[in-house]
Design a protein around this motif. Structure first.
Motif, PDB file in Angstrom:
ATOM      1  N   LEU A  97     -46.247   2.715  23.184  1.00  0.00           N
ATOM      2  CA  LEU A  97     -47.558   2.690  22.438  1.00  0.00           C
ATOM      3  C   LEU A  97     -47.099   2.483  21.183  1.00  0.00           C
ATOM      4  O   LEU A  97     -47.790   1.916  20.044  1.00  0.00           O
ATOM      5  N   ARG A 127     -61.495  -6.228  29.359  1.00  0.00           N
ATOM      6  CA  ARG A 127     -62.526  -6.481  30.057  1.00  0.00           C
ATOM      7  C   ARG A 127     -63.046  -5.286  31.058  1.00  0.00           C
ATOM      8  O   ARG A 127     -64.015  -5.089  31.472  1.00  0.00           O
ATOM      9  N   ARG A 128     -62.071  -4.534  31.126  1.00  0.00           N
ATOM     10  CA  ARG A 128     -62.394  -3.271  32.232  1.00  0.00           C
ATOM     11  C   ARG A 128     -62.789  -1.933  31.552  1.00  0.00           C
ATOM     12  O   ARG A 128     -63.485  -1.269  31.943  1.00  0.00           O
ATOM     13  N   VAL A 129     -62.327  -1.871  29.996  1.00  0.00           N
ATOM     14  CA  VAL A 129     -62.460  -0.611  29.467  1.00  0.00           C
ATOM     15  C   VAL A 129     -63.394  -0.952  28.128  1.00  0.00           C
ATOM     16  O   VAL A 129     -64.318  -0.003  27.956  1.00  0.00           O
ATOM     17  N   HIS A 166     -67.642   5.326  30.898  1.00  0.00           N
ATOM     18  CA  HIS A 166     -68.368   4.684  31.749  1.00  0.00           C
ATOM     19  C   HIS A 166     -68.163   4.550  33.051  1.00  0.00           C
ATOM     20  O   HIS A 166     -69.028   4.002  33.913  1.00  0.00           O
ATOM     21  N   GLN A 173     -56.619  -7.273  30.054  1.00  0.00           N
ATOM     22  CA  GLN A 173     -57.440  -5.998  31.135  1.00  0.00           C
ATOM     23  C   GLN A 173     -57.887  -5.166  30.449  1.00  0.00           C
ATOM     24  O   GLN A 173     -59.087  -4.645  30.840  1.00  0.00           O
ATOM     25  N   PRO A 184     -67.089  -3.281  28.793  1.00  0.00           N
ATOM     26  CA  PRO A 184     -68.259  -2.755  29.412  1.00  0.00           C
ATOM     27  C   PRO A 184     -68.680  -1.414  28.670  1.00  0.00           C
ATOM     28  O   PRO A 184     -69.938  -1.130  28.370  1.00  0.00           O
ATOM     29  N   ARG A 214     -45.188  -3.430  30.347  1.00  0.00           N
ATOM     30  CA  ARG A 214     -46.427  -3.025  31.156  1.00  0.00           C
ATOM     31  C   ARG A 214     -45.856  -2.556  32.373  1.00  0.00           C
ATOM     32  O   ARG A 214     -46.347  -1.650  33.034  1.00  0.00           O
ATOM     33  N   GLU A 237     -55.376   2.797  24.073  1.00  0.00           N
ATOM     34  CA  GLU A 237     -54.130   3.110  24.534  1.00  0.00           C
ATOM     35  C   GLU A 237     -53.901   3.850  25.926  1.00  0.00           C
ATOM     36  O   GLU A 237     -53.077   3.449  26.886  1.00  0.00           O
ATOM     37  N   ALA A 238     -55.075   4.291  26.489  1.00  0.00           N
ATOM     38  CA  ALA A 238     -55.100   4.862  27.654  1.00  0.00           C
ATOM     39  C   ALA A 238     -55.069   3.685  28.709  1.00  0.00           C
ATOM     40  O   ALA A 238     -54.448   3.927  29.749  1.00  0.00           O
ATOM     41  N   ALA A 239     -55.702   2.696  28.478  1.00  0.00           N
ATOM     42  CA  ALA A 239     -55.734   1.753  29.188  1.00  0.00           C
ATOM     43  C   ALA A 239     -54.365   0.971  29.387  1.00  0.00           C
ATOM     44  O   ALA A 239     -53.883   0.749  30.459  1.00  0.00           O
ATOM     45  N   MET A 240     -53.767   0.920  28.155  1.00  0.00           N
ATOM     46  CA  MET A 240     -52.191   0.349  28.003  1.00  0.00           C
ATOM     47  C   MET A 240     -51.137   1.138  28.455  1.00  0.00           C
ATOM     48  O   MET A 240     -50.431   0.625  29.358  1.00  0.00           O
ATOM     49  N   ARG A 247     -44.781   0.669  31.969  1.00  0.00           N
ATOM     50  CA  ARG A 247     -45.664   1.892  31.783  1.00  0.00           C
ATOM     51  C   ARG A 247     -46.209   2.283  32.998  1.00  0.00           C
ATOM     52  O   ARG A 247     -46.651   3.327  33.230  1.00  0.00           O
ATOM     53  N   THR A 248     -46.162   1.490  34.208  1.00  0.00           N
ATOM     54  CA  THR A 248     -46.848   1.733  35.373  1.00  0.00           C
ATOM     55  C   THR A 248     -45.973   2.875  36.024  1.00  0.00           C
ATOM     56  O   THR A 248     -46.410   3.668  36.841  1.00  0.00           O
ATOM     57  N   PHE A 303     -53.142  12.485  27.593  1.00  0.00           N
ATOM     58  CA  PHE A 303     -53.537  12.525  25.798  1.00  0.00           C
ATOM     59  C   PHE A 303     -54.338  13.769  25.727  1.00  0.00           C
ATOM     60  O   PHE A 303     -55.026  14.205  26.249  1.00  0.00           O
ATOM     61  N   LEU A 338     -51.775   2.905  31.246  1.00  0.00           N
ATOM     62  CA  LEU A 338     -51.809   2.662  32.757  1.00  0.00           C
ATOM     63  C   LEU A 338     -51.091   1.247  33.095  1.00  0.00           C
ATOM     64  O   LEU A 338     -51.041   0.967  34.336  1.00  0.00           O
ATOM     65  N   GLY A 339     -50.742   0.633  32.064  1.00  0.00           N
ATOM     66  CA  GLY A 339     -50.148  -0.604  32.444  1.00  0.00           C
ATOM     67  C   GLY A 339     -50.874  -1.971  32.268  1.00  0.00           C
ATOM     68  O   GLY A 339     -50.435  -3.114  32.651  1.00  0.00           O
ATOM     69  N   MET A 340     -52.104  -1.506  31.820  1.00  0.00           N
ATOM     70  CA  MET A 340     -52.815  -3.025  31.729  1.00  0.00           C
ATOM     71  C   MET A 340     -52.839  -3.658  30.423  1.00  0.00           C
ATOM     72  O   MET A 340     -51.977  -3.459  29.410  1.00  0.00           O
ATOM     73  N   SER A 341     -52.950  -4.917  30.685  1.00  0.00           N
ATOM     74  CA  SER A 341     -52.517  -5.862  29.478  1.00  0.00           C
ATOM     75  C   SER A 341     -53.848  -5.726  28.446  1.00  0.00           C
ATOM     76  O   SER A 341     -54.956  -5.275  28.737  1.00  0.00           O
ATOM     77  N   VAL A 352     -54.322  -2.801  38.022  1.00  0.00           N
ATOM     78  CA  VAL A 352     -52.960  -2.837  37.578  1.00  0.00           C
ATOM     79  C   VAL A 352     -51.979  -3.310  38.733  1.00  0.00           C
ATOM     80  O   VAL A 352     -51.281  -4.248  38.595  1.00  0.00           O
ATOM     81  N   ARG A 411     -55.591  10.601  37.014  1.00  0.00           N
ATOM     82  CA  ARG A 411     -55.561   9.241  36.800  1.00  0.00           C
ATOM     83  C   ARG A 411     -54.079   8.790  36.680  1.00  0.00           C
ATOM     84  O   ARG A 411     -53.773   7.427  36.905  1.00  0.00           O
ATOM     85  N   PHE A 443     -62.327   7.118  30.772  1.00  0.00           N
ATOM     86  CA  PHE A 443     -63.107   6.000  30.564  1.00  0.00           C
ATOM     87  C   PHE A 443     -64.710   6.297  30.736  1.00  0.00           C
ATOM     88  O   PHE A 443     -65.044   6.726  31.880  1.00  0.00           O
TER      89      PHE A 443
END
Lengths: 219, 258
Positions: free
Chosen positions: B65, A135-137, B106, A132, A140, B88, A121-124, B91-92, B98, A126-129, B120, B164, B104
């Motif tokens: 969401l 792959r990115r979150v 990592h 993405q 890894p 999307r 949800e945090a990734a989405m 969302r940007t 949250f 941000l606007g990620m598909s 993005v 972020r 993240f």
């Protein structure tokens, strides 16, 4: 008991070459089974329903068959299916890969499932598909989590390669058994074989532990 | 609900978000039961009310969401798109923070902040890093750039999460109970960052249990109960002269004394 260890030294070149085959077989199997395992896990989690079912069937079949049976099956059935005269080595590699891919797929699936929903949800947000985010979150993080399991699969695989000796792949177990049969030096050859497996396997296990500590992610 | 434009200090600004009759169900449970609300440019709109009353659900519907089952949500004059690619892009322009930070783990603080612009918005590495550094400085954490989230306190993690979201240069910031998971001593540092952001004129929708923040920083407060807004208005009205029994009940349970 009369022991003659010179037999090991006399056959050092054969044993060395066979050890090389064992190591190569392990590396090649993992080189196939890691990406294939990821693919199968991804299909199981995100695929179209029939694809998901097929991936599940594959995993459940190969995870629950004895590896030695798969090796024999590959030896007798693969040439008929493919029409190719595969070498014992290629056949052994195929059998090991089929088996380890199924295990790795489960490992990756568990790893992907272990990443909590909030991360996607945090990734989405941000606007990620989804791709993405994966792959990115997700991947890894999942990879770091499954690394210890993959490492222990690796160590098991290194030992399990001995099973392909039943179809005359000239790896360590096969060659050691051959020398034993020719020289009747059973105890010497079994001990030598055990020593080689252990000496090579132990550092791998330690390396696996180190990798785990090095790449562990704490939350 | 019965308030004139004059009472709404920043009511002259364009409506950035409009909720009209928004309905959301989870199975047989109705989480939102016809919510109407406007968010104007530059406003801080605080959503308050008991747990499970639908505040967070509304926020999560705002950036898609969660999908809605009825009514409309408009963002910058257009209905929230259903199409994934268009959603999307919306969302940007909405940053989200949250309750549980969701950094993240990592990636370092710096990489967390640079991730959105890099992945993005396809911003170059150098520019994304500059942006990340600027945003970390803005939330007072320039010195924590190389740290992983696990080496940061809760308050610091939440400030990185705000950085972020800001790195995407959004038009609106959505905060979902940003201080609820924090130790009492670190709540203040996060609220101060949010206050500074409000003073810069950022449009913000904030789900919160921090009544002092809602009272002092909020421009508009909506009180939720059982999936509806039972009362909305400027903070003085809500906190000093609540019009409904439900609002009085809720505030008195929190020990609010004005």
């Amino acid at each position: 008991m009369n022991l003659d260890w010179s037999v090991v030294w006399q056959h050092r070149e054969q044993l060395l070459a066979a050890t090389g085959t064992t190591v190569m077989l392990t590396i090649a199997t993992m080189a196939i089974a890691v990406p294939c395992g990821m693919l199968v896990a991804a299909l199981r989690l995100y695929g179209w329903a029939p694809v998901r079912a097929a991936a599940t069937a594959y995993v459940e079949l190969f995870r629950n068959l004895p590896l030695i049976l798969v090796v024999f099956w590959a030896f007798y059935v693969l040439p008929i299916w493919t029409g190719l005269g595969l070498s014992p080595l290629a056949t052994g590699l195929a059998a090991l890969s089929l088996n380890v891919t199924a295990y790795n797929a489960e490992t990756f699936r568990a790893g992907l499932n272990s990443i909590r929903r909030g991360q996607v949800e945090a990734a989405m947000a941000l606007g990620m598909s989804r791709a993405q985010a994966l792959r990115r979150v997700i991947i890894p993080q999942a990879l770091r989590r499954v690394l210890p399991v993959l490492a222990s699969t690796w160590v098991s695989l290194f030992k399990d390669t001995s099973l392909v000796s039943v179809i005359a792949v000239t790896e360590l177990a096969y060659v050691a058994m051959q020398v034993r049969a020719q020289t009747f030096r059973v105890l010497e050859m079994l001990t030598a074989m055990a020593a080689i497996y252990w000496l090579l396997g132990y550092p791998q296990a330690k390396l696996a532990d180190w990798i785990q500590r090095r790449y562990a992610v704490s939350e | 609900m019965m308030s004139t434009t004059a009472e709404r200090a920043k009511g002259a600004g364009a409506k950035i978000i409009r909720y009209r009759g928004v309905i959301k169900r989870f199975g047989t449970f109705t989480a939102l039961n016809g919510v109407d609300l406007d968010v104007h440019a530059g406003e801080v709109v605080c959503l308050i009310g008991p747990s499970g009353s639908g505040k967070s659900t509304l926020l999560r519907c705002t950036n898609g969401l969660e999908t809605i089952d009825g009514g409309d949500i408009e963002f910058e004059g257009a209905l929230l798109p259903k199409d994934d690619r268009a959603l999307r892009s919306v969302r940007t322009r909405m940053g989200m923070v949250f309750q549980s930070f969701e950094l993240f783990p990592h990636l370092t603080a710096q990489q967390n902040v640079a991730e959105g612009p890099r992945t993005v918005q396809k911003v170059g590495r150098v520019e994304a890093d500059l942006r990340a550094s600027a945003m970390l400085a803005k939330v007072g954490l320039a010195d924590k750039a190389p740290n992983f989230p696990s080496a940061l306190s809760g308050g610091q993690q939440q400030r990185v999460a705000i950085a972020r979201a800001l790195a995407m240069e959004p038009d609106v910031m959505l905060f979902d109970e940003p201080t609820s998971a924090l130790d009492p001593e670190t709540i203040g540092e996060v609220l101060n960052v949010m206050k500074a952001l409000a003073e810069e004129g950022m449009t913000m929708v904030v789900v919160t249990h921090e009544m002092t923040f809602a009272r002092r920083v909020g421009d508009w407060v909506a009180v939720f109960d059982a999936g509806r807004i039972v009362e909305q208005g400027p903070p003085p009205q809500i906190f000093e002269a609540p019009a409904t029994e439900r609002t009085r009940d809720f505030l008195s349970h929190l020990g609010w004394s004005g």
